[in-house]
Structure formats: structure tokens, C-alpha cells
Design an enzyme around this catalytic site. Sequence first.
Site, mmCIF file in Angstrom:
data_model
loop_
_atom_site.group_PDB
_atom_site.id
_atom_site.type_symbol
_atom_site.label_atom_id
_atom_site.label_comp_id
_atom_site.label_asym_id
_atom_site.label_seq_id
_atom_site.Cartn_x
_atom_site.Cartn_y
_atom_site.Cartn_z
ATOM 1 N N CYS A 100 -0.089 146.181 99.067
ATOM 2 C CA CYS A 100 1.025 145.615 98.304
ATOM 3 C C CYS A 100 2.147 145.182 99.235
ATOM 4 O O CYS A 100 2.946 144.323 98.896
ATOM 5 C CB CYS A 100 1.534 146.642 97.312
ATOM 6 N N GLU A 108 5.329 149.862 90.138
ATOM 7 C CA GLU A 108 5.167 149.307 91.489
ATOM 8 C C GLU A 108 4.139 148.201 91.360
ATOM 9 O O GLU A 108 2.953 148.480 91.178
ATOM 10 C CB GLU A 108 4.660 150.393 92.457
HETATM 11 P P1 NAP Z 1 -4.662 146.478 88.099
HETATM 12 O O1 NAP Z 1 -5.864 145.739 87.692
HETATM 13 O O2 NAP Z 1 -3.362 146.117 87.471
HETATM 14 O O3 NAP Z 1 -5.001 148.024 87.847
HETATM 15 C C1 NAP Z 1 -4.092 149.028 88.258
HETATM 16 C C2 NAP Z 1 -4.410 150.305 87.527
HETATM 17 O O4 NAP Z 1 -4.122 150.140 86.136
HETATM 18 C C3 NAP Z 1 -5.862 150.730 87.594
HETATM 19 O O5 NAP Z 1 -5.927 152.130 87.700
HETATM 20 C C4 NAP Z 1 -6.419 150.289 86.259
HETATM 21 O O6 NAP Z 1 -7.528 151.042 85.851
HETATM 22 C C5 NAP Z 1 -5.224 150.575 85.381
HETATM 23 N N1 NAP Z 1 -5.217 149.868 84.112
HETATM 24 C C6 NAP Z 1 -5.538 148.589 83.871
HETATM 25 N N2 NAP Z 1 -5.358 148.312 82.566
HETATM 26 C C7 NAP Z 1 -4.935 149.447 81.971
HETATM 27 C C8 NAP Z 1 -4.600 149.811 80.640
HETATM 28 N N3 NAP Z 1 -4.642 148.928 79.654
HETATM 29 N N4 NAP Z 1 -4.207 151.075 80.395
HETATM 30 C C9 NAP Z 1 -4.141 151.993 81.391
HETATM 31 N N5 NAP Z 1 -4.459 151.702 82.671
HETATM 32 C C10 NAP Z 1 -4.844 150.443 82.966
HETATM 33 O O7 NAP Z 1 -4.396 146.374 89.663
HETATM 34 P P2 NAP Z 1 -5.459 146.577 90.859
HETATM 35 O O8 NAP Z 1 -6.331 145.373 90.876
HETATM 36 O O9 NAP Z 1 -6.068 147.924 90.821
HETATM 37 O O10 NAP Z 1 -4.484 146.579 92.103
HETATM 38 C C11 NAP Z 1 -4.071 145.426 92.784
HETATM 39 C C12 NAP Z 1 -2.640 145.098 92.499
HETATM 40 O O11 NAP Z 1 -1.819 146.240 92.683
HETATM 41 C C13 NAP Z 1 -2.105 144.043 93.444
HETATM 42 O O12 NAP Z 1 -1.451 143.063 92.690
HETATM 43 C C14 NAP Z 1 -1.104 144.804 94.323
HETATM 44 O O13 NAP Z 1 -0.045 144.007 94.796
HETATM 45 C C15 NAP Z 1 -0.650 145.889 93.450
HETATM 46 N N6 NAP Z 1 -0.227 147.050 94.219
HETATM 47 C C16 NAP Z 1 1.093 147.390 94.257
HETATM 48 C C17 NAP Z 1 1.512 148.492 94.994
HETATM 49 C C18 NAP Z 1 2.953 148.902 95.033
HETATM 50 O O14 NAP Z 1 3.243 149.998 95.517
HETATM 51 N N7 NAP Z 1 3.882 148.107 94.571
HETATM 52 C C19 NAP Z 1 0.588 149.252 95.703
HETATM 53 C C20 NAP Z 1 -0.757 148.874 95.660
HETATM 54 C C21 NAP Z 1 -1.148 147.769 94.921
HETATM 55 P P3 NAP Z 1 -9.017 150.422 85.854
HETATM 56 O O15 NAP Z 1 -9.369 150.191 87.259
HETATM 57 O O16 NAP Z 1 -9.809 151.483 85.205
HETATM 58 O O17 NAP Z 1 -8.934 149.153 85.060
#
Ligand code: NAP
Length: 520
Positions: free
Chosen positions: A295, A256
Amino acid sequence: MKTLKSYVCGRWHEAENGFATLVNPSTEDAVARASSQGMDMAATLAHARDEGGAALRAMTFAQRGTLLKAISRALHEHREELLDISMENNGTTRSGAKFDVDGATGTLAFYAALGRDLGERRWLADGEGVQLGRTSRFWGQHVLMPRHGAAVLINAFNFPAWGFGEKAAAALLAGMPIIVKPATSTAWLTARCMEIMVEAGILPAGVISLICGPTGDLLSRLGTQDVLAFTGSAATALKLRGGENLLKNSTRVNIEADSLNAAVLGRDVQPGSETWNLCLADVAREMTQKTGQKCTAVRRIFVPQASVDPFIKVMGERLNEEVIGNPRDRSVTMGPLATAGQLEDAVKGVARLAEVAEIVHGSGRRCDGVGAPAGKGYFMGPVLLQARPDASDPVIHELEVFGPVATIIPYTGDPEAVAAAVSRGGGSLVTSLFTDDQAEVESFLAAAGAFTGRLYVGSAKVAEQMPGSGVALPQSQHGGPGRAGGGAELGGLRALELYSQRVALQGNRPMIERAAGTGK
Ligand code: NAP
């Protein structure tokens, strides 16, 4: 300062070093710290698979439903405390916090009821049985069997309660144990949910584990029966989904990701009409609720050229009503962005959009917030931009500014032309169309339906019942094609498919029907 603990192998794990600091985004004060150092991911995975998986697969749907109900109740009993943590660590207003926390308990309760209705079965029949041979004695029936691995649930920073709750509900009801990994910057709320569940004594061993901090080598250990359900940015998704072991083992991966959701105001909608008001209210809410960090928030607004000026005028008046600041101040209606990094990205993102569109409301710069110390806090007011009529620059359709920011795109063509422009977003979670014209709906659906996971049709007749295009209702699918990750969550029992293996059962009809649970 609070130290967040992980919960693995049936005990709490507190790291000794490697901490990341969690802050209050309104004041920039440190509120907690998190680290996963010293955790044994192989043991975590084995405990979940062996203990939790076996326990869940032995349970009927009704029993798994009872477990979900108990989780939902336990969390709801601590609602005020959870709302408070959300305000403190996420910077959400009280109503934004409710959206997250009540969304979690509501979705868990919804799946609890589905479990109750499915009753004493342990796997699902999928569709109708079918005659395979010359007579109906040779019979086929698809069934969905719980996968024997663990489901790793990685969530984004913006929904630390709902993000965990909606994935957990489907996985647990399907019969899979879960390992939950919240985004570190806002992990406090998820960690507190875990404490509440453990304190309530409702979790069989290994059914739920929690990792606060990085996942270490966990993902590289996932195998053929495991599931990775990820929510976050497209950039992280790209990195994770290409993991060699995931590809080699055909590990189920659901993504997602982000999405340039569009709202389309139909050509038939007159300024001041009920449908016009519905559209304006929806877009204003989607821009500002949770400070636009959803999102499903509207990022592109397609408005008939002739209606653009009145639209900007009314929207500007609405956005002017927002009081930006520390959610602890009761007058505040929109809180800060969740982290310094999010603010920095949002400011840069608006500056990039402003190269190809005109800012018609707001500044796109940091501001001070009501009830917050001067110079502190990650505050930015709502920003509305207006693109050129052809909106030819790809940046408008490709750059997700994850904050209270949206761009108006004037249009003059028919529904097919608008649909073509909408689909330049490359696939979204939700598209909203505001119209009372049946033909517009069908033309738009035919042209743009395949580019969105959900089409929300706002019209006067259902205006009073519509919760908002950003609400992911558990009955309907959440997820979208292409840019949005290509995933599918929720949608009632459809959500269980991710955590199940479809098996085509073939054989003697009474035997097959009894095994599938479809016989009399
Ligand atoms: P993110 O930086 O991609 O991080 C998402 C998750 O992935 C966090 O728990 C992060 O943990 C983890 N993560 C990052 N690198 C990783 C790795 N190498 N291995 C394992 N886990 C890893 O996104 P965000 O800034 O939290 O969220 C914002 C984005 O999410 C926006 O672009 C939004 O559109 C999207 N989003 C989508 C939905 C949907 O349902 N489609 C819902 C909500 C948000 P850490 O924090 O520990 O790095």
C-alpha cells in the site's frame, strides 16, 4: 490439500463446504482451502466481548505487554516455517517474506515494550491535567478507557502477518479482544500464526479469534462499543463503512485503503549525488519489493524535467537487474503477483495508463518466470511509464495499479506547483521528498503536508539510516487522508486511541489524579 480452520469460541472450526482454493502463485498449484461456513457469528462476537474483553480489561498494561511479547516470541520461534508459507502462498521472495513476518513480530515486540513501560495501570491518561475552576481544586484530566466491545480486524492479501500483527498489537495493548479476518487468498500464513499462538497456550479465552473465509453476518452485528479496523481496497472500504448498523451505532471504523503515493526528486538534486542515489534506490525498491504489492509503494515519481532522461536510464538499468520468477529459485529477486485476479488487474491497469503515458521500461504483460513451469504463474516484470509534462489526465493520479508499476511525471515548477500535482492523488499514505534544501522541505510541507499521512524526507545526511519510504515504522503514524482511507494506525501510543474511549474526568483534583493514575 490443507484445510484452513477458523478459531472461535475457544475451539477450532472446520467447515464442510463452501471452500475457496488458495494457490501457489508461481505454479498455480492448489495449496490450501478455506471456508467459514457453519460459523455462528453472534456467538463468536459474544465470546470475544464477554470472555476476552473482561480478561484484557482486568490486566495491567504490563501484563498485556507480556502477552504481546509471548505472541511475538512464539511467532519468531516459527520464523522459518512462516517465511516458507509466505513464499508458497504469497509468492514473496525470502526477503519479501521477512518484511512481512519480521514486521509482525517486531511491531508486536515494540508494543510489548510500551506496555512494560506503562506498568501497572489499566487505562491511559491523555495529555496534561488542567485547572477547571477558580482554584486548582476543581481539576480536569482526559483518560482513554478500553472499549467494551470486540475489534474486528480485516486485512488485505498482501500482508497476512504484519497486517494482523500491527493491528493486534495496538488493540490488545489497549485492552480490546480481536477477531481477525485475513484476505482469503493468502489466509494460510495468518491461520498458521493462530495455530502457533493456540499451541503455545498463551491466549486467555476469547482474546483472539480467527475467521478464515467470509465474515457472514458478523459486521451487521457490530454495536456501539465495537471497532472495525479495515485494510484493503477503497472499493471494499466504501461498501463496508456505510453499513447501516455501523452508522446507527457510531461504531468506530478505521480504514486503511489504497493510495497513489508519490516520490518527489527535489530541484536541487544533481544526477549521481548521494541524494539522487538514495531516491533511485528507494523508488526501485518500492516498485519491486513484494512485486509492488504494498500500500505504501511509490506509484508516481515527480522528476525535474532536466533530470528525466538520466533518471530513466539509471532506473532502467536497475530494473533490468531484477530476476522474475519462482522465489524457490535462489536467483529470483521478484516473485509473481499474488493471484490471477491481481495479475489481470495489473495488466489492465498498465494498458489504461499507457493510453495517457509512454511505457519506457517493461511491457505490462504476463511473462514466464525463472524456476516456474512455462505458461504458469502470475508473473509480470517491472513497468516504468513516463507521463506528459503537464500530466493532466486524472487517471495517472487516480488509478492504483497494484503491482511493480510506477509513472514518472516530469515537472518544471517550484515546490508549491509540485505539491499541487502530488495532491491530485486525493490523499496518500506516504509521500517522499528527496532534497538537501531546507526551504524546499518547508515549502513542500506547507503545500502538500495535509494531503499525506507521512512525509519521508530523504537527504544525504541520513541516507545510511533510512529504511525506505515503504516501511511503516511502529513509532510513526500509518494511514492517510482522503483516498488513503482517512485512518490512523501505529504512531506509538496514538494507536491505542482507536480502541479506547476518551473520557474527560472532572472533579476534586486528588480524586481525579488518583483515578487517572497521574497523582503522586
Ligand atoms: P480487498 O479486496 O478490498 O479485500 C480486503 C479485505 O476485505 C479482505 O480480507 C477481504 O476478504 C475483505 N472483504 C472484502 N469484501 C468484504 C465484505 N463484504 N465484508 C467483509 N470483508 C470483506 O483488498 P485486497 O485485494 O485484499 O488488498 C489490496 C488493496 O489493499 C490495495 O488496494 C492496497 O492498496 C490496499 N492496502 C492498503 C493498506 C493500508 O495500510 N492502507 C495495506 C495493504 C493493502 P476476502 O479476501 O475474503 O474477500
